[in-house]
Motif scaffolding. Structure first.
Motif, PDB file in Angstrom:
ATOM      1  N   LEU A   1      43.988 -24.682  64.109  1.00 28.38           N
ATOM      2  CA  LEU A   1      43.093 -26.280  63.205  1.00 28.38           C
ATOM      3  C   LEU A   1      44.175 -26.032  61.864  1.00 28.38           C
ATOM      4  O   LEU A   1      44.319 -27.184  61.073  1.00 28.38           O
ATOM      5  CB  LEU A   1      42.040 -26.404  63.459  1.00 28.38           C
ATOM      6  N   GLY A   2      44.359 -25.386  61.466  1.00 28.05           N
ATOM      7  CA  GLY A   2      44.094 -25.305  60.038  1.00 28.05           C
ATOM      8  C   GLY A   2      43.033 -25.077  59.110  1.00 28.05           C
ATOM      9  O   GLY A   2      42.964 -25.895  57.648  1.00 28.05           O
ATOM     10  N   VAL A   3      41.915 -24.976  59.070  1.00 27.80           N
ATOM     11  CA  VAL A   3      40.618 -24.139  58.270  1.00 27.80           C
ATOM     12  C   VAL A   3      41.392 -22.780  57.965  1.00 27.80           C
ATOM     13  O   VAL A   3      40.870 -21.867  58.503  1.00 27.80           O
ATOM     14  CB  VAL A   3      40.027 -24.939  59.628  1.00 27.80           C
ATOM     15  N   PRO A   4      40.732 -23.109  56.448  1.00 28.21           N
ATOM     16  CA  PRO A   4      40.457 -21.453  56.123  1.00 28.21           C
ATOM     17  C   PRO A   4      39.726 -20.189  56.661  1.00 28.21           C
ATOM     18  O   PRO A   4      38.848 -20.931  56.279  1.00 28.21           O
ATOM     19  CB  PRO A   4      40.436 -21.742  54.206  1.00 28.21           C
ATOM     20  N   TYR A   5      40.267 -19.666  56.865  1.00 29.11           N
ATOM     21  CA  TYR A   5      39.281 -18.411  57.303  1.00 29.11           C
ATOM     22  C   TYR A   5      38.522 -18.314  56.032  1.00 29.11           C
ATOM     23  O   TYR A   5      36.871 -17.589  56.619  1.00 29.11           O
ATOM     24  CB  TYR A   5      40.456 -17.364  58.204  1.00 29.11           C
TER      25      TYR A   5
END
Length: 390
Positions: free
Chosen positions: A145-149
């Motif tokens: 997704l391109g979400v910061p882990y």
């Protein structure tokens, strides 16, 4: 319907009894309505493919498992009908295509191996949910997704509130709202600095006028929550089921046959059925089926857990057999609303089930089965924690 404490992997006894009585039965919901419970595989598949059956949560008669107002009615395209469902779904189909997903195998293998390395280097016992089952799909979906882990605590905590059946309406709305605001902010960032990820793709649709920013954020919430909650529960619950069936675990642990691993994944999906609420629908026209008439406006609950235990389709259905050909299962649904992320879920489970037990061959539960906290209060079934050692 409650499960039997001594049989935590099996569907509720009351549901199985209704299946033996016939393919359709009336049940009572929290709000007093009496929708149809569809108990058998053939009728479930037929209704999931029937265009006279609606997934639209806004339609009168929709058998919602809890009160839904405000933000709760906006969980993107899974609660819509075609053509709007198809229009939105097409926008996120490409990253989940079989060939694209297959290319992710080396990256997923590295995630799994790195987490196992950390487990082996750390103290024992360890909670497999926290140390392994939850991080694997969370890291994968964040990358996709391109979400910061680094924000995983935030979205995992809010997703748990969303899917817990006992959550108050206000709390559920607050959790959905918090996640929607978070994804809206990320979509905004992708508008100015796009990357090679799914949210950037949605942001480009917003720029082109094909989506509103709010719609893009709602789709992001759906994919983020569904992308980690379901697979995480399958990893932990599947491991526990195998530990309770050591002869099946040995078959999986000792094989180099990729086909057997794939077969085992399908059988565990059939056997465990982690989607706990059934699939909810409402009839838009009268439907004649199995000697009954489902009238327009009546709710329908497709109980996939007992559908996948239908003895007319799966011989000795309450037995776990990792060599069984279970590809016909309906754990991912059927028809136009079939799970978008099923290829990714299958790949993650194949990597996990072919790696974890081979690398830790003496893996075992560190507590008794009756002491493990199962998720009887959620829309996704699993365990809250699973202490293991080796």
């Amino acid at each position: 319907m409650p499960r039997a404490a001594r049989c935590p992997f099996d569907p509720p006894p009351e549901a199985k009894a209704k299946q033996e009585e016939g393919p359709l039965a009336r049940v009572r919901l929290w709000d007093g309505r009496t929708p149809w419970l569809v108990t058998r595989y053939a009728e479930q598949r037929a209704l999931m493919a029937d265009p006279r059956v609606s997934s639209d949560i806004r339609r009168p008669g929709y058998p919602s498992p809890a009160p839904v107002t405000g933000e709760g009615s906006k969980i993107s395209f899974i609660l819509m009908d075609d053509p709007e469902h198809a229009r939105l779904r097409r926008m996120v189909t490409a990253p989940f295509a079989v060939r694209r997903v297959a290319a992710m195998r080396p990256a997923i293998q590295k995630i799994v191996d790195d987490l196992i390395d950390e487990m082996l280097a750390g103290p024992k016992p360890v909670d497999l949910v926290e140390a392994f089952a939850l991080p694997v799909p969370s890291l994968v979906i964040c990358e996709l997704l391109g979400v910061p882990y680094s924000d995983h605590d935030f979205f995992q905590d809010n997703s748990k509130v969303m899917i817990r059946q006992t959550t108050a309406v206000e709390q559920r709305q607050a959790a959905i709202g918090a996640l929607a605001a978070y994804l809206d902010e990320l979509v905004g960032a992708k508008l100015t600095e796009p990357g090679d990820d799914l949210l950037s793709g949605l942001a480009s649709r917003v720029e082109a006028g094909e989506l509103t920013r709010a719609e893009a954020a709602q789709m992001g919430v759906l994919l983020l929550v569904a992308g980690h909650e379901t697979t995480a529960n399958m990893i932990a619950l599947g491991t526990l089921a195998l530990l309770e069936h050591p002869e099946q675990l040995a078959r999986l642990r000792d094989t180099d046959d990729e086909k057997l691993v794939s077969t085992a994944v399908e059988e565990l999906l059939r056997y465990l059925n982690i989607t706990h609420n059934g699939r909810r629908r409402v009839a838009t026209e009268d439907i004649e089926i199995a000697g009954e008439t489902i009238k327009a406006g009546e709710g329908i609950i497709l109980a996939n857990d007992i559908g996948n235990r239908d003895p007319e389709v799966f011989a000795d259905p309450d037995r776990l057999d990792v060599g069984r050909d279970a590809r016909r299962h309906i754990a991912f649904g059927f028809g136009v609303h079939q799970c978008l992320g099923q290829s990714l879920a299958r790949l993650e489970l194949q990597v996990v089930y072919s790696t974890l037990y081979r690398r830790i061959p003496t893996l075992r539960a560190a507590t008794e089965l009756d002491e493990i906290p199962f998720k009887h209060d959620g829309a996704v079934y699993g365990v809250y924690e699973l202490p293991v050692t080796w």
